[in-house]
Scaffold this motif. Sequence first.
Motif, PDB file in Angstrom:
ATOM      1  N   MET A   1       0.852  -1.201   0.000  1.00 49.69           N
ATOM      2  CA  MET A   1       0.000   0.000   0.000  1.00 49.69           C
ATOM      3  C   MET A   1       0.884   1.246   0.000  1.00 49.69           C
TER       4      MET A   1
ATOM      5  N   GLY B   1      18.538   3.512 -16.656  1.00 46.23           N
ATOM      6  CA  GLY B   1      17.199   3.125 -16.215  1.00 46.23           C
ATOM      7  C   GLY B   1      17.237   2.362 -14.910  1.00 46.23           C
ATOM      8  N   ARG B   2      18.182   1.428 -14.814  1.00 48.06           N
ATOM      9  CA  ARG B   2      18.226   0.580 -13.623  1.00 48.06           C
ATOM     10  C   ARG B   2      18.647   1.335 -12.378  1.00 48.06           C
TER      11      ARG B   2
ATOM     12  N   SER C   1      11.885   7.311 -14.172  1.00 46.03           N
ATOM     13  CA  SER C   1      10.732   6.497 -14.580  1.00 46.03           C
ATOM     14  C   SER C   1       9.888   7.250 -15.609  1.00 46.03           C
TER      15      SER C   1
ATOM     16  N   PHE D   1      11.669   7.261 -19.038  1.00 44.79           N
ATOM     17  CA  PHE D   1      11.653   5.972 -19.731  1.00 44.79           C
ATOM     18  C   PHE D   1      10.243   5.486 -20.074  1.00 44.79           C
ATOM     19  N   THR D   2       9.220   6.175 -19.583  1.00 43.07           N
ATOM     20  CA  THR D   2       7.870   5.723 -19.921  1.00 43.07           C
ATOM     21  C   THR D   2       7.100   6.765 -20.707  1.00 43.07           C
TER      22      THR D   2
ATOM     23  N   GLU E   1      17.269  -4.148  -4.730  1.00 50.25           N
ATOM     24  CA  GLU E   1      16.333  -3.031  -4.828  1.00 50.25           C
ATOM     25  C   GLU E   1      15.149  -3.417  -5.731  1.00 50.25           C
TER      26      GLU E   1
ATOM     27  N   ASP F   1       0.828  -4.418  -2.575  1.00 52.94           N
ATOM     28  CA  ASP F   1      -0.244  -3.610  -3.174  1.00 52.94           C
ATOM     29  C   ASP F   1      -1.382  -4.515  -3.664  1.00 52.94           C
TER      30      ASP F   1
ATOM     31  N   GLU G   1      -3.395  -5.797  -0.786  1.00 51.71           N
ATOM     32  CA  GLU G   1      -4.257  -4.737  -0.273  1.00 51.71           C
ATOM     33  C   GLU G   1      -5.477  -4.547  -1.186  1.00 51.71           C
TER      34      GLU G   1
ATOM     35  N   LEU H   1      -5.837   2.565  -6.990  1.00 52.66           N
ATOM     36  CA  LEU H   1      -4.765   1.641  -6.650  1.00 52.66           C
ATOM     37  C   LEU H   1      -4.293   0.892  -7.895  1.00 52.66           C
TER      38      LEU H   1
ATOM     39  N   GLU I   1      -2.136   3.142 -10.040  1.00 55.06           N
ATOM     40  CA  GLU I   1      -0.790   3.267  -9.462  1.00 55.06           C
ATOM     41  C   GLU I   1       0.033   2.011  -9.721  1.00 55.06           C
TER      42      GLU I   1
ATOM     43  N   LYS J   1       3.492   1.757 -11.819  1.00 56.67           N
ATOM     44  CA  LYS J   1       4.730   1.256 -11.204  1.00 56.67           C
ATOM     45  C   LYS J   1       5.313   0.104 -12.036  1.00 56.67           C
TER      46      LYS J   1
ATOM     47  N   VAL K   1       4.839  -0.529 -15.250  1.00 53.92           N
ATOM     48  CA  VAL K   1       5.356  -0.008 -16.522  1.00 53.92           C
ATOM     49  C   VAL K   1       6.709   0.649 -16.290  1.00 53.92           C
ATOM     50  N   GLY K   2       6.814   1.401 -15.181  1.00 53.89           N
ATOM     51  CA  GLY K   2       8.088   2.053 -14.860  1.00 53.89           C
ATOM     52  C   GLY K   2       9.197   1.030 -14.669  1.00 53.89           C
TER      53      GLY K   2
ATOM     54  N   ALA L   1      10.172  -0.543 -17.959  1.00 53.01           N
ATOM     55  CA  ALA L   1      10.927   0.382 -18.811  1.00 53.01           C
ATOM     56  C   ALA L   1      12.339   0.610 -18.291  1.00 53.01           C
ATOM     57  N   THR L   2      12.519   0.578 -16.979  1.00 51.64           N
ATOM     58  CA  THR L   2      13.838   0.951 -16.454  1.00 51.64           C
ATOM     59  C   THR L   2      14.693  -0.249 -16.047  1.00 51.64           C
ATOM     60  N   GLN L   3      14.085  -1.379 -15.737  1.00 52.22           N
ATOM     61  CA  GLN L   3      14.865  -2.474 -15.141  1.00 52.22           C
ATOM     62  C   GLN L   3      15.121  -3.651 -16.074  1.00 52.22           C
TER      63      GLN L   3
END
Lengths: 263, 226
Positions: free
Chosen positions: A1, A217-218, A243, A246-247, B5, B16, B19, B56, B59, B63, B65-66, B69-71
């Motif tokens: 949450m 990005g990482r 973020s 990259f999106t 991380e 999430d 929840e 929710l 969000e 998250k 998508v982020g 895209a980044t990892q």
Amino acid sequence: MTTAAEPVAVRHALRFEGVTAYYGANKVITNVDMAVPEHEVTAIIGPSGAGKSTLLRCVNRMNDLIPAFRMDGKIWFGDYDLYAPGSDPTQIRYQIGMVFQRPNPFSKSIYDNVAFGPRINGFNGRLDDIVEESLRAAALWEEVKDRLKESGLTLSGGQQQRLCIARALAVQPSVILMDEPCSALDPIATLAIEELMQELKKRYTIVIVTHNMQQAGRVSDKTALLMPDEHRVAHLVEFDETSRMFTNPTDERTEAYITGRIG
Amino acid sequence: MLRSEFDRNLDLLQSDLSEMGRMVEETTRQALHALQERDPDMARQVIQNDDAIDNLQDELESKCVGLIATQQPAARDLRTLMSIVHVGVELERMGDYAEGIAKICLRMYQEPLLKPLIDIPRMADLALNMLNDSLQAFAERDEWQARQVCDNDDAVDDLYDQIYHELLVYMLQDPRTIQRATYLLWVAHDLERIADRATNIAERCIWLVSGHTASNRARNSDRSLR
């Protein structure tokens, strides 16, 4: 949450104001405005020759060593103008450490590599403590604690790079500049350095130049994209949360670069 | 440990989802309660609460998508993120079904219930158990439990058929009951869909664990149009 973020005033470790750089008569970077938040990783990306490393080297005045180099604009380190008349580049480099593309340990023992900065800096505490602390912070202690007297050059490439990070940390900087720190490392050693950066940012501010967009990005919280124009003068195209960059980037050049369509 | 991380972010997304699942269950129970007690205030509350579930899900999706895209997630990491997006969509739709039940309550609370509600609450219990089990299977990557959830969907479908035929008899016997019977049929349909969505979550879990889609997909088709 998730909970709503509390409004916290962001403190900036570095602020670039209209930074413009020249090599002789050639302007290479123009008018960069950018504020680097404390305790974050900020990545500078862009194609080859976009001035990424030049911009990074402006921060700890490494470019002063190049006779034809000149910089306009200001770079603020907290409230301190890094280019104020009379400011001492050596003192600046204690505060703003640097890690280079290829690991470059001195041809000395592991211990002496880390102790080098504190020694010439007149450090008068317990040297053993600062060596251990720095090696621990660089996630290298466990691997080298029994061989501190061996040459730093006996370590693997990834270990050597972490030794260089430990060496930078030993003089207790607040900002660490990393110029393509993983370009000479294999993927696993690269991930180890990336993981280390997540730890280090709790205590330091990190600015990394990388030609590896995926790495930006990482590892980074914020990303800056530098791109040369048709006169080969680099501009800061976009600077935003990683973020978001990259999106859903704002500038179409960012979109094109991130998706591999230009650059 | 490498990528700790990233792993921490995956754990946060998993909480999430839990929840969201808790909110969907609560809101569905409230909708049923509003229907049984003919309580319009509670029904309005359910309708209002759906916005929180929608938010929710928004969000959660951004998250994911982020992170994609980044990892550069690969293999199981990629399946995990794709699955979390998918499960988020399923939960959001379940919230919509609960909202649908609350809206029916607002249409019919002024009239007496056609009959005491027995099978509809049973259906709700079964469907919500499936929801809980599917989310637990998903959280624990438990393929066996996920297959159980898929099997349990039959019981919900059978109850739905039973309710359908029972209400049909009411309508045939007394056309004045058509409106109230139809409303109850919608409620049963919403519950049947919740169970189907729980099955989808279980199938997503099977895919996440094994990399293969669940073979019983065809059997799980929407039976509400029979």
